[in-house]
Write an enzyme that holds these catalytic residues in place. Structure first.
Site, PDB file in Angstrom:
ATOM      1  N   GLY B 149      42.517  37.979  35.165  1.00 11.26           N
ATOM      2  CA  GLY B 149      43.430  36.864  34.960  1.00 11.26           C
ATOM      3  C   GLY B 149      44.677  37.323  34.226  1.00 11.26           C
ATOM      4  O   GLY B 149      44.713  38.397  33.614  1.00 11.26           O
ATOM      5  N   CYS B 150      45.707  36.480  34.299  1.00 10.29           N
ATOM      6  CA  CYS B 150      46.992  36.845  33.699  1.00 10.29           C
ATOM      7  C   CYS B 150      46.892  36.898  32.177  1.00 10.29           C
ATOM      8  O   CYS B 150      47.272  37.900  31.555  1.00 10.29           O
ATOM      9  CB  CYS B 150      48.076  35.871  34.143  1.00 10.29           C
ATOM     10  SG  CYS B 150      47.678  34.132  33.915  1.00 10.29           S
TER      11      CYS B 150
END
Lengths: 347, 347, 347, 347
Positions: B149-150
């Site tokens: 994920g970012c």
């Protein structure tokens, strides 16, 4: 490898030249000139270059630079290059000037609009106006390239084929343009602070903006007669981008107004093989985000049968096609490289 | 040439994959999958690709795609790939999944935080968590890559060396993060309209954001014991960028608190040869604009002797290192290419 | 009518005082002091006042102003008022100072954090710290009001009831805050140009921001013991607004951690009759847009049972409750007016 | 107290009516109608009203509402009021309609541009076009007020005196306008997402925007002859504001072109006593930030002797003078209140 020097490397246009040349496969940057940041690490000012460019900014020493560079980009205030350039310097190195010093052929017009005495008017005739898609042949052979202004690039290319083909009446031409704030430069002025610009739109330079005579000269050349036009720039809250919306009355051809098909054919006549010009289909109009960080010009148009006018719209990134990108495109032409080298769309 | 398919090509992350792969010298894109825009011209949706990508969006047909692609990128909602993937599909093609489906090793935690039944829990153990700088060796050999994920990418990399080396107490770790709005996706929701987001900042997912267990799992693995942390994301009005500011108490080593020099040495131990990680000098802190449109992670830190805490700060572009860029970096590793192929800084 | 003078009227906070007082039913502004714009028409600088305020900016002449004003607002740099103020001036007029000169009771701490010699340390004990909701009684009787800082106002009010009631451990308090760009002032600095700030987020003043000791002093007073905390401000691209996200460990009360109900009761104990404090319901968190152009403080919280910490969040408009609005609220209290006079929500 | 109902209270214009009326000393709001949010707490949608407005949104029940309201504001889609309104409803209550349903006197033009069948064409002649500064006398006596469009208000007022006095040739009139994004409404459309609009400028509705015939009708009335004009709106990344830049050829008066003095005199003839119109001095041009959150119209102009054209520029807040503010101004006139009641500049 082409050895390139940049004078004015820490302004927005200068840094954009550095950014493009950094990835250019045929260029090595030999100097990052900056009066304001002399001796400082370039990547401390433009942090995106950390670990990539490890060079200090150098003083603006044209005399030394001509001996180590093949080409010098000057992203400097009006008057800088005109005050320094000589035939001797020109004999040693090619120059691509992003200021207005050599854009206008008539020195009186330059002095009137810029309110500066031109220091080397004799060199103006050496210069080629670097609107690549129009003046490609002359660009190949020049050593002094006058890189067009941002508004001018967009404004001229958007109207050029129709002016050239006589499909619109140039004396009715009105250009209303929007610009992102990088166009105002990186000087520390209150008017350009975030909170002054954000959440607001305003016109400026109304009827007196200096790009006006530049547009007029080039389009007058295209249609073979002198004319004046209205040009009104506006500042809008975004970093990059120019959008020009242009209005003109259509001209009867063989007793009738040109159709959208005729108009499209005129655009295609001049632009269909141009890599950097994208003519949009019917009903599509340019948006600056689609040209952001690219060297493209997006052009769309619409005929209004209610007023017999055409609305032409063009968009560019003011720092790329409007400054650094076109400068590199010109360099590519001047050095015999494929025109889009280092300018293709990428990450 | 590696043949790559994209499922979910018209979301922001999917389009960023297309953008990066378009310029990647070793990749040809064979499919732009999009459920929402099936049959439409990809460059009508993302106008920056006009004249460059002339392909229509295709339906999401994994079964067909595995036969023509060497690698498939799924930039799809949670649950999509878990509901489709089988050993047979995996035997034909490599998968790089940008959703959370295979990021967490404990399926119960996945189901609890995502509130979805996992449809292929047996495949989780096949997956490698694609944080390139940490798991490079395993990434080389996997056929199912769970792209991080970012927020997790930024949060983990910013703290990893200090957690791993035992210089901070993980149970005191607090992560406060800011995200640009592309992180919210391209779905047509009122909450993400320009006028709802502009000129405002807000926290969201407070104490329940789904990236929390992902950060916890990876950092727990690093320090060899399970712990919980606080993670609070905020939405701020900009298109791109994640900034993570992380706080933790320093741990006595040999009877004294680690100096800034010791801390810097720990960062350098893990990152000094990493192309995409830039450790900032003392007194410099990350700014998202310096990593925008790049795959870099910028990391800075400051010890506060008044509280014996360290403040660690990291910045990435959420769509590049936080999604598409890291996915391509993973692809490069999986296919034996130099890791930064197609990911170098450019126009 | 209260006669009010403003020193520093052309900065963002000073102009906001002018804006609020312009509509205040009990106040007449007698002087718009501005060193930078002396003699210029105030409404040429702030065009929103055109036709409304027809006054020229006056020089900063405190000696003259005390004779014609009942109250003077100083929205001036640190050190200005401390260098000018005397008992004699104070005997003639009330002062509301928006700088930090009289906020800290310990002059050594002031001099250490601000790196300025305090020119009138004997007057510090005269001053009342103008956090209206906490110090209302003392404010009524003072003639020297130290108007709190923007971050401090938001940070303190968000945590105050829980610190005061002993529900959180102050030594674990971490404050992570976001600020709009008006907080950086109206000085012409490159770092605050539109294109430097737009599309980016960054921390600043990490572990050294001057609002830290101010928060510490007030919260230490609340809990009766001195402690240090971490405070990290970030600049985000919006004109106005502060959002503080604060973390602290909950403290056992009667052998168990306080419930959300207990915490809400503590907030209500202090704030339920406060017009300008809005305690948000469960699951709702503050957004700066909802307090923009108002004097409200919006406060929300969330207990994280996984870490036994509470996340407290507060939002204000930095120029209103964080500066000019609170200054006028203080003036209302000092002059015996209803506290929200001229500060109600309106067009 | 005037009892006011709002239909469409949760759109941007409707909420702005609520905001203005909330502080209006002579009005009580009796209904917040919203189809989309029926039954929900109004202040949960617009959090700025928390603790201030404690009302649930009501269904759109015109029949019931006419019995409890003195005036109903309809901030509804085109066609809504035309489909509901009857003489009987009109006999019970005054209507101020913010849609276009009753703005155009020619129903054919309405149906052609809006592509909707008008359901109550017989009521059109009842309606008064509510451009307050032009139609004040008729507004006083109407019970059906057609509140002008945002672009139209700005476009007409900017050119009106010169058209009326015959100083410009209306057939040459070109209007190029910029709008903030609240103008696009609060519907959940991909095109209006933050990341689609931010950092971009684009034209829309080129040659077909529905405000065109509205501007033409009013200006044709002013000069006594029908004419067509060009109007091109652009979307720019800001919440609020309209800027209209208008071009027209000057007309010889007594054998010579009108001077700037003559033009200024014409503007003053119509506007010098208008509270809400501010004619800017020579060399000053409107900026949208100076009218944000106000009901003012700022107007500036410049004669270009090179082209014998005039450039006229006007700015308004699209939600205030362009919608809700003008609606309240109209209400004030209709109910005999001072025209700027509740509309003065304030916090």
């Amino acid at each position: 490898m082409i050895k390139a020097g940049i004078i004015g490397a820490t302004g927005y246009a200068g840094a954009e030249i550095a950014k493009i040349l950094y990835s250019h496969p045929e260029v090595a940057i030999v100097s990052y000139g900056s009066k304001s940041y002399e001796g400082e690490d370039f990547s401390e000012i433009y942090g995106q270059f950390r670990n990539l460019i490890n060079e200090n900014c150098s003083p603006d020493d044209l005399d030394a630079l001509v001996n180590k560079a093949d080409v010098i980009f000057t992203a400097t205030p009006q008057g800088y290059l005109a005050g320094k350039l000589t035939k001797e310097l020109l004999s040693k190195c090619k120059f691509i000037d992003l200021s207005a010093d050599y854009r206008l052929t008539d020195v009186d017009i330059y002095e009137k609009w810029y309110k500066i005495k031109h220091q080397s008017p004799d060199l103006i005739k050496e210069a080629v106006y670097g609107l690549c898609e129009i003046n490609r042949e002359q660009i190949k052979h020049t050593r002094l390239l006058a890189n067009p202004g941002c508004f001018t690039t967009c404004s001229i290319l958007t109207a050029y084929p129709l002016v050239k083909e006589g499909l619109i009446d140039p004396s009715t031409l009105i250009i209303d343009a929007l610009s992102g704030v990088t166009g105002a430069g990186r000087g520390a002025k209150t008017a350009n602070l975030y909170c002054e610009v954000n959440e607001s739109a305003k016109p400026y330079g109304v009827a007196v903006h200096r790009h006006t005579p530049e547009i007029e000269e080039q389009l007058s050349k295209a249609c073979g007669k002198n004319f004046n036009l209205n040009f009104t720039p506006h500042l809008v809250p975004m970093n990059r981008g120019i959008l020009a919306t242009e209005y003109a009355s259509l001209v009867n051809v063989n007793g009738r107004l040109p159709s959208e098909k005729t108009i499209r054919a005129a655009y295609e006549k001049y632009y269909k093989d141009e890599y950097f010009i994208r003519l949009l289909p019917d009903g599509k109009y340019p948006e600056t985000k689609f040209v952001e960080h690219t060297n493209f010009v997006d052009i769309g148009f619409k005929v209004d049968p209610r007023t017999n006018r055409i609305i032409m719209m063009g968009a560019i990134d003011n720092l790329v096609k409007g400054a650094a990108g076109q400068a590199v495109q010109n360099m590519n032409i001047m050095f015999g490289l494929p025109e889009n080298t280092g300018l293709k769309f990428s990450v």
